[in-house]
Design a protein around this motif. Structure first.
Motif, PDB file in Angstrom:
ATOM      1  N   GLU A 141       0.767  -1.299   0.115  1.00  0.00           N
ATOM      2  CA  GLU A 141       0.053  -0.131  -0.081  1.00  0.00           C
ATOM      3  C   GLU A 141       0.672   1.296  -0.118  1.00  0.00           C
ATOM      4  O   GLU A 141       0.434   2.531  -0.435  1.00  0.00           O
ATOM      5  N   SER A 142       2.079   1.245   0.355  1.00  0.00           N
ATOM      6  CA  SER A 142       3.107   2.239   0.384  1.00  0.00           C
ATOM      7  C   SER A 142       3.283   2.563  -1.144  1.00  0.00           C
ATOM      8  O   SER A 142       3.745   3.560  -1.209  1.00  0.00           O
ATOM      9  N   ALA A 143       2.908   1.816  -2.022  1.00  0.00           N
ATOM     10  CA  ALA A 143       2.975   2.252  -3.468  1.00  0.00           C
ATOM     11  C   ALA A 143       2.246   3.741  -3.857  1.00  0.00           C
ATOM     12  O   ALA A 143       2.629   4.379  -4.706  1.00  0.00           O
ATOM     13  N   PHE A 144       1.181   3.751  -2.928  1.00  0.00           N
ATOM     14  CA  PHE A 144       0.161   5.062  -3.116  1.00  0.00           C
ATOM     15  C   PHE A 144       0.076   5.701  -1.907  1.00  0.00           C
ATOM     16  O   PHE A 144       0.019   6.973  -2.197  1.00  0.00           O
ATOM     17  N   ASN A 145       0.262   5.025  -0.884  1.00  0.00           N
ATOM     18  CA  ASN A 145       0.435   5.685   0.392  1.00  0.00           C
ATOM     19  C   ASN A 145       1.822   6.140   0.960  1.00  0.00           C
ATOM     20  O   ASN A 145       2.240   5.390   1.834  1.00  0.00           O
ATOM     21  N   VAL A 146       2.432   6.858   0.467  1.00  0.00           N
ATOM     22  CA  VAL A 146       4.068   6.744   0.284  1.00  0.00           C
ATOM     23  C   VAL A 146       4.639   7.268   1.584  1.00  0.00           C
ATOM     24  O   VAL A 146       4.221   8.261   2.204  1.00  0.00           O
ATOM     25  N   PRO A 147       5.167   6.229   2.358  1.00  0.00           N
ATOM     26  CA  PRO A 147       5.666   6.979   3.789  1.00  0.00           C
ATOM     27  C   PRO A 147       6.715   7.850   3.808  1.00  0.00           C
ATOM     28  O   PRO A 147       7.759   7.555   3.265  1.00  0.00           O
ATOM     29  N   VAL A 148       6.422   8.951   4.525  1.00  0.00           N
ATOM     30  CA  VAL A 148       7.597   9.963   4.461  1.00  0.00           C
ATOM     31  C   VAL A 148       8.596   9.586   4.932  1.00  0.00           C
ATOM     32  O   VAL A 148       9.653  10.117   4.743  1.00  0.00           O
ATOM     33  N   GLU A 149       8.602   8.435   6.055  1.00  0.00           N
ATOM     34  CA  GLU A 149       9.927   7.805   6.770  1.00  0.00           C
ATOM     35  C   GLU A 149      10.606   7.305   5.812  1.00  0.00           C
ATOM     36  O   GLU A 149      11.868   7.015   6.109  1.00  0.00           O
ATOM     37  N   MET A 150       9.977   6.644   4.772  1.00  0.00           N
ATOM     38  CA  MET A 150      11.046   5.923   3.811  1.00  0.00           C
ATOM     39  C   MET A 150      10.347   6.155   2.277  1.00  0.00           C
ATOM     40  O   MET A 150       9.847   5.077   1.794  1.00  0.00           O
ATOM     41  N   ILE A 151      10.724   7.205   1.729  1.00  0.00           N
ATOM     42  CA  ILE A 151      10.278   7.513   0.378  1.00  0.00           C
ATOM     43  C   ILE A 151      10.915   6.506  -0.420  1.00  0.00           C
ATOM     44  O   ILE A 151      10.281   6.320  -1.615  1.00  0.00           O
ATOM     45  N   HIS A 152      12.218   6.325  -0.516  1.00  0.00           N
ATOM     46  CA  HIS A 152      12.988   5.485  -1.247  1.00  0.00           C
ATOM     47  C   HIS A 152      12.332   4.101  -1.330  1.00  0.00           C
ATOM     48  O   HIS A 152      12.037   3.491  -2.829  1.00  0.00           O
ATOM     49  N   TYR A 153      11.653   3.438  -0.243  1.00  0.00           N
ATOM     50  CA  TYR A 153      10.987   2.359  -0.227  1.00  0.00           C
ATOM     51  C   TYR A 153       9.380   2.422  -1.084  1.00  0.00           C
ATOM     52  O   TYR A 153       9.211   1.676  -2.053  1.00  0.00           O
ATOM     53  N   GLY A 154       8.993   3.469  -0.809  1.00  0.00           N
ATOM     54  CA  GLY A 154       7.656   3.748  -1.487  1.00  0.00           C
ATOM     55  C   GLY A 154       7.768   3.835  -3.036  1.00  0.00           C
ATOM     56  O   GLY A 154       7.097   3.338  -3.761  1.00  0.00           O
ATOM     57  N   PHE A 155       8.932   4.512  -3.426  1.00  0.00           N
ATOM     58  CA  PHE A 155       9.294   4.766  -4.909  1.00  0.00           C
ATOM     59  C   PHE A 155       9.416   3.401  -5.557  1.00  0.00           C
ATOM     60  O   PHE A 155       8.836   2.892  -6.764  1.00  0.00           O
ATOM     61  N   SER A 156      10.117   2.206  -4.870  1.00  0.00           N
ATOM     62  CA  SER A 156      10.301   0.969  -5.547  1.00  0.00           C
ATOM     63  C   SER A 156       9.124   0.423  -5.437  1.00  0.00           C
ATOM     64  O   SER A 156       8.846  -0.527  -6.408  1.00  0.00           O
ATOM     65  N   LYS A 157       8.091   0.533  -4.682  1.00  0.00           N
ATOM     66  CA  LYS A 157       6.897  -0.205  -4.734  1.00  0.00           C
ATOM     67  C   LYS A 157       5.934   0.251  -5.882  1.00  0.00           C
ATOM     68  O   LYS A 157       4.986  -0.422  -6.489  1.00  0.00           O
ATOM     69  N   THR A 158       5.811   1.550  -5.958  1.00  0.00           N
ATOM     70  CA  THR A 158       5.216   2.105  -6.954  1.00  0.00           C
ATOM     71  C   THR A 158       5.717   1.660  -8.329  1.00  0.00           C
ATOM     72  O   THR A 158       4.803   1.415  -9.381  1.00  0.00           O
ATOM     73  N   ALA A 159       6.924   1.492  -8.428  1.00  0.00           N
ATOM     74  CA  ALA A 159       7.233   0.900  -9.827  1.00  0.00           C
ATOM     75  C   ALA A 159       7.175  -0.214 -10.032  1.00  0.00           C
ATOM     76  O   ALA A 159       6.799  -0.496 -10.981  1.00  0.00           O
ATOM     77  N   GLN A 160       6.941  -1.121  -8.850  1.00  0.00           N
ATOM     78  CA  GLN A 160       6.533  -2.438  -8.922  1.00  0.00           C
ATOM     79  C   GLN A 160       5.097  -2.700  -9.815  1.00  0.00           C
ATOM     80  O   GLN A 160       4.748  -3.252 -10.759  1.00  0.00           O
ATOM     81  N   VAL A 161       4.216  -1.607  -9.358  1.00  0.00           N
ATOM     82  CA  VAL A 161       2.903  -1.549  -9.931  1.00  0.00           C
ATOM     83  C   VAL A 161       2.916  -1.234 -11.246  1.00  0.00           C
ATOM     84  O   VAL A 161       2.125  -1.764 -11.981  1.00  0.00           O
ATOM     85  N   THR A 162       3.793  -0.324 -11.676  1.00  0.00           N
ATOM     86  CA  THR A 162       3.691   0.250 -13.087  1.00  0.00           C
ATOM     87  C   THR A 162       4.306  -0.901 -14.214  1.00  0.00           C
ATOM     88  O   THR A 162       3.751  -0.932 -14.779  1.00  0.00           O
ATOM     89  N   ILE A 163       5.347  -1.759 -13.459  1.00  0.00           N
ATOM     90  CA  ILE A 163       5.815  -2.625 -14.250  1.00  0.00           C
ATOM     91  C   ILE A 163       4.931  -3.761 -14.524  1.00  0.00           C
ATOM     92  O   ILE A 163       4.607  -4.292 -15.643  1.00  0.00           O
ATOM     93  N   ALA A 164       4.140  -4.262 -13.392  1.00  0.00           N
ATOM     94  CA  ALA A 164       3.078  -5.187 -13.634  1.00  0.00           C
ATOM     95  C   ALA A 164       2.065  -4.886 -14.521  1.00  0.00           C
ATOM     96  O   ALA A 164       1.683  -5.555 -15.355  1.00  0.00           O
ATOM     97  N   ARG A 165       1.554  -3.619 -14.364  1.00  0.00           N
ATOM     98  CA  ARG A 165       0.384  -3.246 -15.355  1.00  0.00           C
ATOM     99  C   ARG A 165       0.892  -3.450 -16.797  1.00  0.00           C
ATOM    100  O   ARG A 165       0.261  -3.570 -17.843  1.00  0.00           O
ATOM    101  N   GLY A 166       2.257  -2.680 -16.956  1.00  0.00           N
ATOM    102  CA  GLY A 166       2.777  -2.644 -18.489  1.00  0.00           C
ATOM    103  C   GLY A 166       2.907  -4.238 -18.945  1.00  0.00           C
ATOM    104  O   GLY A 166       2.677  -4.483 -20.293  1.00  0.00           O
ATOM    105  N   LEU A 167       3.502  -4.910 -18.015  1.00  0.00           N
ATOM    106  CA  LEU A 167       3.818  -6.290 -18.628  1.00  0.00           C
ATOM    107  C   LEU A 167       2.204  -7.290 -18.929  1.00  0.00           C
ATOM    108  O   LEU A 167       2.387  -8.039 -19.723  1.00  0.00           O
ATOM    109  N   ALA A 168       1.149  -6.855 -18.127  1.00  0.00           N
ATOM    110  CA  ALA A 168       0.027  -7.366 -18.375  1.00  0.00           C
ATOM    111  C   ALA A 168      -0.444  -6.974 -19.858  1.00  0.00           C
ATOM    112  O   ALA A 168      -1.016  -7.795 -20.485  1.00  0.00           O
TER     113      ALA A 168
END
Length: 262
Positions: A141-168
């Motif tokens: 859920e941090s892909a959309f609810n990006v945690p301010v205490e670990m923005i670099h983590y949230g970024f990586s999770k948003t990237a996964q959602v983007t890749i999954a959608r593109g591959l589909a």
């Protein structure tokens, strides 16, 4: 619903504990041949033994660091066939944006994002040729609810959602599906370890402390507790099944209602 994955080979990355092990257990219980992965031989062997005791499906282990290109290549060489790919490998840490150097951003990108990219690139052509396959990225859920205490983590999770959608979309017109799953706060070993000092200090149950943690850090939670690893795994096993044939390109939430969107 009776999920039968007999004859299917599943690879679950980062699966010697937590959500990954629960997913591997669920796939094995459904009859799949499951490849367990971890970096420590002892942990891999222990997980293989535990799942082998289920008496269903079959289990093999692969020890290697899939956060590197070399590790991914070694996995593909050792196990060239894959029907179900679960990109679960991931790392997280709390660190302020202004104290997060380039090296940390690169490390999160390599482990959380590129491991899934490399394995999907290796295994999807075979799935497409056989006209059946399942790929699931374990995001957050941090892909959309990006945690301010670990923005670099949230970024990586948003990237996964983007890749999954593109591959589909890239697999359009085939019986190969690609989805991402968005767990919310989950009582895995990682969270339990973080909350252990509070448990030792107060003597309260881990579930109670985890629920308090959720309400402090994710007050929008509707279930008002941490999910169990099995609750997340159940969704992943379903998405890996023939029954989920019309679900692809989706970001499926197992977040306890943390994301306040409809």
């Amino acid at each position: 619903m009776q999920i039968d994955l007999t004859g299917r080979t599943a690879i679950v990355t980062g699966s010697t504990g937590g959500i990954g092990l629960a997913i591997a257990k669920g796939l094995t219980a459904s009859g799949a041949h499951v490849i367990i992965n971890g970096r420590r031989p002892a942990a891999v062997a222990q997980a293989v033994k535990a799942l082998g005791a289920l008496g269903k499906g079959s289990v093999a282990g692969f020890t290697g660091d899939l956060g590197t290109a070399e590790g991914c290549a070694a996995l593909v060489a050792a196990h060239p066939h894959c029907d179900i790919l679960i990109n679960n490998l991931g790392i997280f840490e709390q660190k302020d944006f202004f104290e997060t150097p380039d090296a940390d951003w690169a490390r999160f990108f390599e482990v959380n994002v590129m491991s899934g990219v490399r394995l999907a690139r290796a295994y999807l052509p075979g799935m497409q040729a056989r006209d059946w396959g399942r790929v699931v990225f374990i995001s957050s859920e941090s892909a959309f609810n990006v945690p301010v205490e670990m923005i670099h983590y949230g970024f990586s999770k948003t990237a996964q959602v983007t890749i999954a959608r593109g591959l589909a979309e890239r697999m359009a017109g085939t019986n190969v599906t690609v989805n991402s799953v968005l767990p919310g706060p989950t009582l895995s070993e990682g969270l339990a370890e973080m909350l252990k000092p509070e448990q030792e200090k107060t003597g309260r149950s881990m579930e109670e402390i985890a629920a308090e943690f959720v309400m402090q850090h994710r007050p929008s939670s509707i279930i008002r507790r941490a999910a169990s690893v099995d609750e997340v795994a159940n969704m992943v096993v379903y998405l890996s099944s023939p029954q989920a044939s019309a679900t692809t390109g989706a970001a499926v939430r197992v977040d306890g209602g943390v994301l306040s969107t409809i």
